[in-house]
Write an enzyme that holds these catalytic residues in place. Sequence first.
Site, PDB file in Angstrom:
ATOM      1  N   GLY A  45       0.908  -1.194  -0.016  1.00 22.18           N
ATOM      2  CA  GLY A  45      -0.035   0.094  -0.044  1.00 22.18           C
ATOM      3  C   GLY A  45       0.872   1.125   0.055  1.00 22.18           C
ATOM      4  N   GLN A  50       3.071  10.060   1.653  1.00 22.80           N
ATOM      5  CA  GLN A  50       4.335   9.275   1.621  1.00 22.80           C
ATOM      6  C   GLN A  50       5.279   9.716   0.436  1.00 22.80           C
ATOM      7  OE1 GLN A  50       2.663   5.031   2.367  1.00 22.80           O
ATOM      8  NE2 GLN A  50       4.780   4.951   3.331  1.00 22.80           N
ATOM      9  N   CYS A  98       7.059  -0.610   6.811  1.00 25.64           N
ATOM     10  CA  CYS A  98       6.435   0.449   6.088  1.00 25.64           C
ATOM     11  C   CYS A  98       7.707   1.155   5.075  1.00 25.64           C
ATOM     12  CB  CYS A  98       6.189   1.737   7.127  1.00 25.64           C
ATOM     13  SG  CYS A  98       5.470   3.391   6.520  1.00 25.64           S
ATOM     14  N   LEU A  99       7.027   1.579   3.992  1.00 28.58           N
ATOM     15  CA  LEU A  99       8.070   1.889   2.756  1.00 28.58           C
ATOM     16  C   LEU A  99       8.937   3.282   3.417  1.00 28.58           C
ATOM     17  CD1 LEU A  99       6.094   1.475  -0.242  1.00 28.58           C
ATOM     18  CD2 LEU A  99       7.832   0.116   0.516  1.00 28.58           C
ATOM     19  N   HIS A 140      -3.402   0.442   8.525  1.00 30.02           N
ATOM     20  CA  HIS A 140      -1.922   0.994   8.259  1.00 30.02           C
ATOM     21  C   HIS A 140      -1.768   2.366   7.381  1.00 30.02           C
ATOM     22  CE1 HIS A 140       2.600   0.604   7.896  1.00 30.02           C
ATOM     23  NE2 HIS A 140       2.518   1.541   7.100  1.00 30.02           N
ATOM     24  N   GLU A 141      -2.492   2.070   6.068  1.00 27.25           N
ATOM     25  CA  GLU A 141      -2.448   3.313   5.302  1.00 27.25           C
ATOM     26  C   GLU A 141      -3.151   4.382   5.564  1.00 27.25           C
ATOM     27  OE1 GLU A 141      -0.311   3.049   2.993  1.00 27.25           O
ATOM     28  OE2 GLU A 141       0.204   1.114   3.354  1.00 27.25           O
ATOM     29  N   HIS A 144      -1.581   6.740   8.085  1.00 22.81           N
ATOM     30  CA  HIS A 144      -0.791   7.791   7.257  1.00 22.81           C
ATOM     31  C   HIS A 144      -1.412   8.990   7.045  1.00 22.81           C
ATOM     32  CE1 HIS A 144       3.000   5.857   6.814  1.00 22.81           C
ATOM     33  NE2 HIS A 144       2.554   4.707   6.280  1.00 22.81           N
TER      34      HIS A 144
END
Length: 188
Positions: A45, A50, A98-99, A140-141, A144
């Site tokens: 995701g 981000q 996480c990226l 999670h997304e 953000h």
Amino acid sequence: MIYPIVVYGHPVLRKVAADIEKDYPGLERLIPDLFETMYKSEGLGLAAPQIGKSIRIFVIDGKPAAEDEPSLADFKKAFINPHITEKSGDLVPMTEGCLSIPGLREEVNRESHIRITYYDENWNWHDEEYDGYTARIIQHEYDHLDGIMFTDKVNPLRRRLLKSKLMAISKGKFEAEYRTILPGQKIK
Ligand SMILES: [Zn+2]
């Protein structure tokens, strides 16, 4: 277009992102760009903050997780102006990454069930419920968009131990197979 990924410590990741209008400039291009950037960095995701945009959009393609959760095989969705209206069920622990925090994985507790409203890329409104792994990825997304990182949800003792690792990551001490933007660097 593939965007660089904003790394932990950058203020854009701590902002509460804003809902957008249907005629948001470049929206048609932005959704495929988010997917493309996510695929390039091998994430499940990716949320707009981000890539440095403080707006309420995230994309998910659960295919790589289909082994753990078969229903994710065909789960490819864009969520615009999403709002979680309900969270319920047991708190379930699972290791997340996480990226924006390359190389760090930690166990996080999340509710097993959610209800969420959002617009898709064709501006159709949805009111849906999700469970399990799918609910976890969405949460999670979604976090953000509220300026929350998964490391905020790690238990306090463990979180204290993470401080120096997070500091190192925010200074660029990590390996990543994708382009990144560090705190203090300008987002174009
Ligand atoms: Zn993340």
